[in-house]
Write an enzyme that holds these catalytic residues in place. Sequence first.
Site: not given
Length: 178
Positions: A10-12, A16, A18, A36, A39, A56, A115
């Site tokens: 899903g979107v940033t 997701k 949580t 995440d 990166f 993204d 973050v």
Amino acid sequence: MKTLVLGVGGVTNGGKSTLSKSLHKQVPNSCLIAQDAYFKDDSVVPVDINGFKQYDMLDALHMDTMMREVESWQKDPVAFLRQRGREHTTASAEEEEVYVLIVEGFLIFNHSSRVYTPPDPPGYFDGYVWPLYLKNRLQMESMVSGILFLDGLKPKEELLAVVCKDVCQELERLREDD
């Protein structure tokens, strides 16, 4: 041994991580791989013409490393859990063990909580994140079937309950499939 791979995309900043962390706590024999964590260093992430870092996009991630982790889990979920200091639960005599991999990320379906330091610049979400999400979602929908879309405006407890119910049903189906 049976396995189930569950993708949460899903979107940033859409919840997701949580949802995935909550599922991971509730689902026995589960493992969580979060996109995440893969990166690339900030210094190599490209910048667009508006000066926005292009996080993204798949090019901002070490997807090869992430996919090796997924493949490692697929080969041997028990060893994968053990290597990460997690023990698997033991199924009862009537149940076959099912191992669950939760793969979470904003582009997981296009290949497979950030973050925000410093905070996003003004216009970043509307001008960059959301349009790229819509583009990636269209691509994902053309490549992957059986996707359950959730309304991120609903309470997270309600979303977790819906997903847990679906996962439990799939686990039961897998245990009975013999």
